[in-house]
Design an enzyme around this catalytic site. Structure first.
Site, PDB file in Angstrom:
ATOM      1  CB  THR A 298     -13.967   5.452   5.776  1.00 11.74           C
ATOM      2  OG1 THR A 298     -12.648   4.914   5.618  1.00 11.74           O
ATOM      3  CG2 THR A 298     -13.928   6.965   5.591  1.00 11.74           C
TER       4      THR A 298
ATOM      5  CE  LYS B 190      -3.554   4.884  -1.964  1.00 12.15           C
ATOM      6  NZ  LYS B 190      -4.574   5.331  -2.925  1.00 12.15           N
TER       7      LYS B 190
ATOM      8  CE1 TYR C 249      -3.930   2.204   0.488  1.00  6.95           C
ATOM      9  CE2 TYR C 249      -2.537   3.312   2.104  1.00  6.95           C
ATOM     10  CZ  TYR C 249      -3.675   3.288   1.316  1.00  6.95           C
ATOM     11  OH  TYR C 249      -4.543   4.353   1.338  1.00  6.95           O
TER      12      TYR C 249
END
Length: 295
Positions: free
Chosen positions: A203, A169, A165
């Site tokens: 979230t 990014k 990840y």
């Protein structure tokens, strides 16, 4: 001027918040999602809440390059121009490395290759806008990326969910920078590209796959803390920079920059950066997506 705005990964989290806010401002908003029923339900909800009837849906699985290409063709069949492309969809996958049907690692596919492919496929409608904006959602996690191994772009030698990840990014920031120079090289002056990070927002991001005990705990703790301290990291705050980059006149003509979660330009971590590495990355990604481009 009211804009035509496409948001990927807009049925949940920050994308959903941004879609609602931008629709409330009167823009035409196209919600991308994987689940048709979920996307259509949100479309109806936004129309009811905002009174804006110019809300549409488009369905595609961004882990499939063929689906990305179909999505782009579908968009171009409905709309003559695109003013804002928000590449919001992204994910951190599980502790075991997985590949797509194309043989590409899933994190790299969803977070890097597919946004790049979609952007390239939609360039012909972006250039028709008086002032188009590409917004790539990165993350402050890019600061944890190790030195990139361009001989292992599919992470076969060294995979972990957080490492994949973080690297994806970081790559997205480099690709955004390079897109600025590519646009200028092609004489395109009316399209800009910027990257941003939303910060730690409340979230469901990161809570679907098993990433290992410690990583699972981190994501669950963010969710729990946000319920105890509602002002800690709301989805609304997380989406604020995306909305700002999509609409603010203050950044007209600004391109190739990285913005923090407070709508300010921020210097990304550059310890692994060089112009040479940026170009190697761009060429490597173009090689992956080239078979799916309309060339």
């Amino acid at each position: 001027m009211k804009k035509i705005i496409l948001i990927t990964g807009a049925t949940d989290g920050l994308g959903k918040v941004a879609a609602k806010d931008l629709a409330k401002k009167g823009h035409t908003v196209i919600i991308h999602g994987r689940n048709k029923e979920k996307a259509q339900a949100l479309c109806k909800e936004i129309k009811t809440e905002t009174g804006n009837k110019n809300v549409d849906t488009i369905i595609a699985d961004l882990l499939s390059f063929t689906d990305v290409k179909r999505m782009a063709e579908e968009f171009k069949s409905r709309y003559e121009r695109l003013d804002v492309l928000i590449n919001n969809a992204g994910a951190m996958f599980g502790k075991n490395r997985e590949v797509t049907k194309h043989g590409t690692e899933k994190t790299m596919t969803l977070n890097v290759y597919s946004p790049m492919l979609l952007t390239e496929l939609l360039m012909e409608v972006l250039v028709k806008s008086p002032s188009a904006r590409i917004i790539n959602t990165s993350s402050s996690m890019h600061r944890r990326a190790v030195m990139p191994d361009f001989d292992d772009m599919q992470l076969e030698k060294n995979y972990s969910p957080t490492g994949a990840y973080a690297t994806s990014k970081l790559y997205l920031i480099w690709l955004t920078r390079h897109m600025k120079s590519e646009l200028r090289k092609q004489g395109i002056r009316n399209v800009t590209a910027n990257a941003s990070h939303p910060g730690a927002a409340a979230t469901q991001f990161g809570q679907n796959d098993d990433k290992g005990f410690l990583v699972n705990m981190v994501f669950k703790s963010v969710s729990v803390l946000s319920k105890i301290f509602p002002t800690l990291a709301s989805a609304e705050k997380g989406a604020a920079t995306t909305i700002y980059l999509a609409t603010s006149q203050q950044i007209e003509g600004v391109s190739g920059m990285y913005f923090d979660n407070k709508m300010k330009e921020e210097k990304p971590e550059d310890k692994h950066y060089s112009i040479e590495n940026e170009k190697i990355l761009w060429d490597s990604c173009m090689q992956v997506i080239h078979p799916y481009l309309n060339k």
